[in-house]
Design a protein around this motif. Structure first.
Motif, PDB file in Angstrom:
ATOM      1  N   UNK A 175       0.761  -1.051   0.052  1.00  0.00           N
ATOM      2  CA  UNK A 175       0.024  -0.056  -0.072  1.00  0.00           C
ATOM      3  C   UNK A 175       0.806   1.226   0.103  1.00  0.00           C
ATOM      4  N   UNK A 176       1.833   1.044  -0.954  1.00  0.00           N
ATOM      5  CA  UNK A 176       2.612   2.522  -1.023  1.00  0.00           C
ATOM      6  C   UNK A 176       2.333   3.133  -2.345  1.00  0.00           C
ATOM      7  N   UNK A 177       2.442   4.561  -2.259  1.00  0.00           N
ATOM      8  CA  UNK A 177       2.308   5.433  -3.278  1.00  0.00           C
ATOM      9  C   UNK A 177       3.561   5.834  -3.897  1.00  0.00           C
ATOM     10  N   UNK A 178       3.617   5.787  -5.108  1.00  0.00           N
ATOM     11  CA  UNK A 178       5.031   5.918  -5.930  1.00  0.00           C
ATOM     12  C   UNK A 178       4.711   7.250  -6.561  1.00  0.00           C
ATOM     13  N   UNK A 179       6.049   7.702  -6.842  1.00  0.00           N
ATOM     14  CA  UNK A 179       6.126   9.058  -7.434  1.00  0.00           C
ATOM     15  C   UNK A 179       6.288   8.749  -9.095  1.00  0.00           C
ATOM     16  N   UNK A 180       4.996   8.390  -9.607  1.00  0.00           N
ATOM     17  CA  UNK A 180       5.364   7.830 -11.095  1.00  0.00           C
ATOM     18  C   UNK A 180       5.663   9.081 -12.002  1.00  0.00           C
ATOM     19  N   UNK A 181       5.211  10.146 -11.815  1.00  0.00           N
ATOM     20  CA  UNK A 181       5.443  11.080 -12.868  1.00  0.00           C
ATOM     21  C   UNK A 181       6.841  11.735 -12.612  1.00  0.00           C
ATOM     22  N   UNK A 182       7.577  11.481 -11.623  1.00  0.00           N
ATOM     23  CA  UNK A 182       9.014  11.736 -11.299  1.00  0.00           C
ATOM     24  C   UNK A 182       9.775  10.632 -11.949  1.00  0.00           C
ATOM     25  N   UNK A 183       9.361   9.387 -11.813  1.00  0.00           N
ATOM     26  CA  UNK A 183      10.071   8.221 -12.205  1.00  0.00           C
ATOM     27  C   UNK A 183       9.924   8.119 -13.801  1.00  0.00           C
ATOM     28  N   UNK A 184       8.903   8.423 -14.296  1.00  0.00           N
ATOM     29  CA  UNK A 184       8.691   8.419 -15.729  1.00  0.00           C
ATOM     30  C   UNK A 184       9.592   9.321 -16.345  1.00  0.00           C
ATOM     31  N   UNK A 185       9.716  10.603 -15.903  1.00  0.00           N
ATOM     32  CA  UNK A 185      10.772  11.699 -16.571  1.00  0.00           C
ATOM     33  C   UNK A 185      12.121  11.278 -16.465  1.00  0.00           C
TER      34      UNK A 185
END
Length: 391
Positions: A175-185
């Protein structure tokens, strides 16, 4: 969003009556299979009756494809995705198989996952590697790592051989929220195809897929968006749509994505077509009201059970309606022990939860939904310590 030390929210009037869940159990595991409210069940039943009354008329193109397009537009807008680049799928496991099967891989290439990845995603990645000679690489991300640490850990596991990364948006077991926008960049700067497993996102939190900058994104609608089971979405960025390969080539194959992925002649389309009824139910209750209620109640339940067990608290993003509690040392540290404990809690406490052994740490996962109240979590907090001492 309510503050972490707030009291639990008041029950939403009439919300429990929308569901047909067995009242002899306490249902705190909405995240595993969801639960469709009565309006969704009825919509799906009506569609199945229509289908059985005239299968030829219901199932044959072009009529069924137009109905799917209309449904897809409605559902894609809900998550901020381009309807022309979004396909209806049975679930994220199928979507992940489509994506990994469409990315060119060869011997020496790498598929990057994290140690929070859903088990079926790991199985599919391993299968793809067995076919191509590629290798799975696992990034180690701490349970309570902040965004900077998460990004650093994933980038440290990235090499010049990394071709595709599958990153959770909300991880299932932890149940962890990942910083997907930062990771994608960051991953795009390294030439990596970025796929996001968003199984728990639609309905639980607000999302605008168009702003994430990812190559593929897949989420379930039957978990938190009140859709019938077997309803999900697969978004693919425009640059990759022409290369998407469906799991099976059927009559819409030559029409390309998304129709090529959606159409199978004997697919039960009723569940997909009924999915907007779930969104309508959420809207009628108030989308922000539902999300605030669920997040506050999950936070309350997590705090209560953590205090009852005397284990270290696990920080979580405040908007999440799904949270984990550390179990005492030595409890549920293997997959077999975790499964056994989950079954004991169901049988002896008449309560459904999820239990996972993650890095040999036992984690109890709880979920809050509009049919839950504070009493559901208070009862578990009272009874669980005794059950664990008796193991």
């Amino acid at each position: 969003m309510a503050m972490p030390n707030d009291k639990p929210p008041e029950p939403l009037p009439g919300a429990r009556l929308l569901f047909t869940l067995d009242p002899s159990y306490v249902h705190l595991n909405h995240g595993s299979f969801g639960a469709a409210p009565i309006p969704t069940q009825r919509a799906a039943a009506r569609l199945r009756e229509e289908q059985e009354a005239d299968p030829m008329r219901f199932l044959k193109p072009p009529g069924i494809m137009e109905r799917l397009r209309h449904t897809r537009r409605h559902l894609a807008r809900f998550v901020g995705a381009d309807p022309d680049g979004t396909a209806l799928v049975p679930n994220v496991t199928a979507a992940c198989a489509v994506v990994l099967g469409s990315v060119p891989l060869r011997s020496g290439d790498e598929i990057l996952l994290t140690d929070h990845a859903y088990g079926a995603v790991g199985i599919e990645a391993a299968r793809r590697c067995a076919e191509t000679g590629a290798t799975v690489v696992e990034a180690k991300v701490g349970l309570e790592d902040d965004d900077d640490a998460v990004v650093a850990a994933i980038l440290a596991a990235t090499t010049d051989r990394t071709r595709v990364a599958v990153i959770d948006q909300i991880s299932s077991a932890t149940a962890k929220l990942f910083p997907v926008r930062r990771l994608a960049a960051e991953l795009h700067r390294r030439g990596v195809f970025v796929a996001v497993d968003a199984a728990h996102v639609p309905g639980m939190i607000d999302v605008d897929v168009s702003t994430l900058g990812v190559d593929a994104w897949f989420g379930n609608l039957h978990k938190w968006a009140y859709a019938p089971r077997g309803a999900g979405l697969l978004y693919v960025a425009a640059a990759h749509r022409a290369s998407i390969r469906p799991l099976a080539a059927s009559w819409e194959y030559d029409n390309g994505f998304p129709a090529s992925v959606e159409f199978q002649g004997t697919q039960d389309f009723a569940g997909w077509l009924a999915a907007p009824a779930g969104l309508h139910t959420m809207t009628a209750l108030g989308l922000d009201v539902v999300r605030d209620h669920n997040a506050r109640l999950a936070r309350y339940g997590q705090r209560l059970i953590t205090e009852a067990l005397g284990t270290p608290a696990v920080r979580a993003a405040p908007e999440l309606a799904m949270r984990v509690v550390r179990l005492p040392p030595g409890v549920a540290t293997t997959a077999e022990a975790a499964s056994a404990l989950r079954n004991r809690i169901a049988e002896q406490l008449r309560t459904h939860v999820a239990v996972t052994a993650w890095r040999r740490i036992g984690l109890l996962r709880i979920c809050a939904q509009v049919y839950n109240g504070a009493d559901d979590f208070e009862g578990l907090a009272r009874a669980l310590p005794t059950l664990l001492r008796a193991r």
